[in-house]
Scaffold this motif. Structure first.
Motif, PDB file in Angstrom:
ATOM      1  N   ASP A 140       0.837  -1.193   0.000  1.00  0.00           N
ATOM      2  CA  ASP A 140       0.000   0.000   0.000  1.00  0.00           C
ATOM      3  C   ASP A 140       0.873   1.245   0.000  1.00  0.00           C
ATOM      4  N   ILE A 141       0.783   2.045  -1.063  1.00  0.00           N
ATOM      5  CA  ILE A 141       1.527   3.305  -1.111  1.00  0.00           C
ATOM      6  C   ILE A 141       0.595   4.505  -1.163  1.00  0.00           C
ATOM      7  N   GLY A 142      -0.699   4.265  -0.947  1.00  0.00           N
ATOM      8  CA  GLY A 142      -1.664   5.345  -0.837  1.00  0.00           C
ATOM      9  C   GLY A 142      -1.735   6.223  -2.074  1.00  0.00           C
ATOM     10  N   GLU A 143      -1.653   7.535  -1.855  1.00  0.00           N
ATOM     11  CA  GLU A 143      -1.792   8.508  -2.941  1.00  0.00           C
ATOM     12  C   GLU A 143      -0.453   8.889  -3.571  1.00  0.00           C
ATOM     13  N   LEU A 144       0.610   8.224  -3.212  1.00  0.00           N
ATOM     14  CA  LEU A 144       1.927   8.565  -3.742  1.00  0.00           C
ATOM     15  C   LEU A 144       1.923   8.529  -5.265  1.00  0.00           C
ATOM     16  N   ASP A 145       2.385   9.608  -5.869  1.00  0.00           N
ATOM     17  CA  ASP A 145       2.410   9.722  -7.334  1.00  0.00           C
ATOM     18  C   ASP A 145       3.698   9.126  -7.873  1.00  0.00           C
ATOM     19  N   LEU A 146       3.596   8.104  -8.692  1.00  0.00           N
ATOM     20  CA  LEU A 146       4.756   7.454  -9.284  1.00  0.00           C
ATOM     21  C   LEU A 146       4.931   7.817 -10.750  1.00  0.00           C
ATOM     22  N   GLY A 147       4.283   8.894 -11.174  1.00  0.00           N
ATOM     23  CA  GLY A 147       4.401   9.301 -12.563  1.00  0.00           C
ATOM     24  C   GLY A 147       3.856   8.233 -13.488  1.00  0.00           C
ATOM     25  N   GLU A 148       4.628   7.901 -14.520  1.00  0.00           N
ATOM     26  CA  GLU A 148       4.158   6.893 -15.478  1.00  0.00           C
ATOM     27  C   GLU A 148       3.973   5.525 -14.839  1.00  0.00           C
ATOM     28  N   PHE A 149       4.621   5.296 -13.688  1.00  0.00           N
ATOM     29  CA  PHE A 149       4.499   4.001 -13.019  1.00  0.00           C
ATOM     30  C   PHE A 149       3.227   3.909 -12.168  1.00  0.00           C
ATOM     31  N   SER A 150       2.481   4.976 -12.125  1.00  0.00           N
ATOM     32  CA  SER A 150       1.200   4.935 -11.408  1.00  0.00           C
ATOM     33  C   SER A 150       0.217   3.988 -12.085  1.00  0.00           C
ATOM     34  N   ARG A 151       0.508   3.619 -13.323  1.00  0.00           N
ATOM     35  CA  ARG A 151      -0.373   2.653 -13.997  1.00  0.00           C
ATOM     36  C   ARG A 151      -0.304   1.271 -13.365  1.00  0.00           C
ATOM     37  N   TYR A 152       0.713   1.058 -12.517  1.00  0.00           N
ATOM     38  CA  TYR A 152       0.830  -0.219 -11.819  1.00  0.00           C
ATOM     39  C   TYR A 152       0.196  -0.168 -10.430  1.00  0.00           C
ATOM     40  N   LYS A 153      -0.532   0.920 -10.153  1.00  0.00           N
ATOM     41  CA  LYS A 153      -1.259   1.043  -8.896  1.00  0.00           C
ATOM     42  C   LYS A 153      -2.715   0.649  -9.081  1.00  0.00           C
ATOM     43  N   ASN A 154      -3.268   0.030  -8.055  1.00  0.00           N
ATOM     44  CA  ASN A 154      -4.692  -0.305  -8.059  1.00  0.00           C
ATOM     45  C   ASN A 154      -5.211  -0.100  -6.641  1.00  0.00           C
TER      46      ASN A 154
END
Length: 234
Positions: A166-180
Motif C-alpha cells: 500500500d503506497i496510498g496517494e503517492l504519485d509514481l508518474g508513469e508508473f502509477s499505472r501499476y497502482k490499483n
C-alpha cells in the motif's frame, strides 16, 4: 525448515534466496539475519554471514554485499578486493564471488548469463523500479561483457506482493499505472521492464514477504532482519 531455497545449483553456478531460519540472531532479528545495518549485534551478523559462506563453500570475504541506497546505480566488481561504491546493483564475471542483495520486502533480483559467464544481483524497491535499475544492469552486462538478452536468465525472489504493498496517494508518474486502489504491483512493473529490454526468461517467486513468516518483512514487523538473494559462479 529450509535455510536456503536454491533456484540454480549446478557445476558452474549457484544462486538462491535465504530464509530467516538457521542463524544465531535473536529478538526482532531472530534467525539468519544478514543485514549489518538494522540494529542487530555485529558479531551475530558476522556469524550468520559465515554460515551462508560455508554453505556456499567460500570464505566470508567472498560474499559481496552492497551499501544499498534505493538508487538505480549499478557497479561492476572486477577484482575480489574492489571497494564497492554505494549502489543497488552489482555485476561480475569473477569465479568464487557470491553477489548478495539484502531485502525485507523489496525485490531481490538475480541475473545469470551462463554463456558469457556473467552474474548480477539487484535490489529493486519502489525507487529502483521507477529508476529502471534492471534496465541499467542489463545494458551494462551487454556493454561491458557482451551479454545477449536472449541468454539472460532472471530470478525475482520473494517480495511484497501488490495486494500488500500500500503506497496510498503517492504519485509514481508513469508508473502509477501499476497502482490499483493505492496498491503498487512491483512484479507487474518488473515484468514489463524486462520485456521492454528483450529479456524473456524471467521467473517470479510466488512468496509474499509480508504474508510469509519464513522471510523478514519490514512492513509487517518494523524492526527486523534482512534475508538475501545471492548468485555465484563456481
Amino acid at each position: 525448515m529450509k535455510q536456503i531455497n536454491f533456484i540454480l545449483d549446478n557445476e558452474r553456478f549457484c544462486g538462491g534466496f535465504t530464509t530467516r531460519f538457521g542463524g544465531v540472531s535473536s529478538g526482532a532479528y531472530e534467525g539468519l539475519n544478514l543485514g549489518d545495518h538494522v540494529g542487530d549485534e555485529p558479531k551475530k551478523v558476522a556469524k550468520n554471514r559465515e554460515i551462508l559462506a560455508k554453505r556456499l563453500g567460500v570464505m566470508a570475504r567472498n560474499l559481496k554485499f552492497m551499501r544499498q541506497i534505493h538508487s538505480s546505480r549499478v557497479e561492476i566488481i572486477r577484482n575480489l578486493d574492489d571497494e564497492i561504491a554505494p549502489c543497488d546493483g552489482i555485476i561480475t564475471n569473477l569465479k568464487g564471488v557470491a553477489l548478495c542483495v539484502l531485502v525485507a520486502d523489496c525485490s531481490p533480483i538475480l541475473i545469470v548469463d551462463e554463456v558469457k559467464g556473467v552474474i548480477a544481483a539487484i535490489h529493486a524497491g519502489r525507487a529502483g523500479v521507477v529508476g529502471q535499475i534492471c534496465t541499467n544492469a542489463v545494458n551494462k552486462m551487454k556493454s561491458e561483457f557482451s551479454s545477449r538478452t536472449q541468454d539472460l536468465k532472471v530470478f525475482v525472489g520473494p517480495n511484497i506482493k501488490g495486494g500488500c504493498y500500500d503506497i496510498g496517494e503517492l504519485d509514481l508518474g508513469e508508473f502509477s499505472r501499476y497502482k490499483n486502489n493505492g496498491k503498487f504491483d512491483i512484479n507487474a512493473a518488473l515484468a514489463d521492464e524486462f520485456a521492454r529490454v528483450g529479456v524473456q526468461n524471467v521467473k517470479f517467486d510466488e512468496a509474499c514477504t509480508h504474508c510469509d513468516d519464513r522471510y523478514f518483512s519490514y512492513r509487517r514487523d518494523g524492526a527486523t532482519g534482512r534475508f538475501a538473494g545471492f548468485m555465484m559462479m563456481r
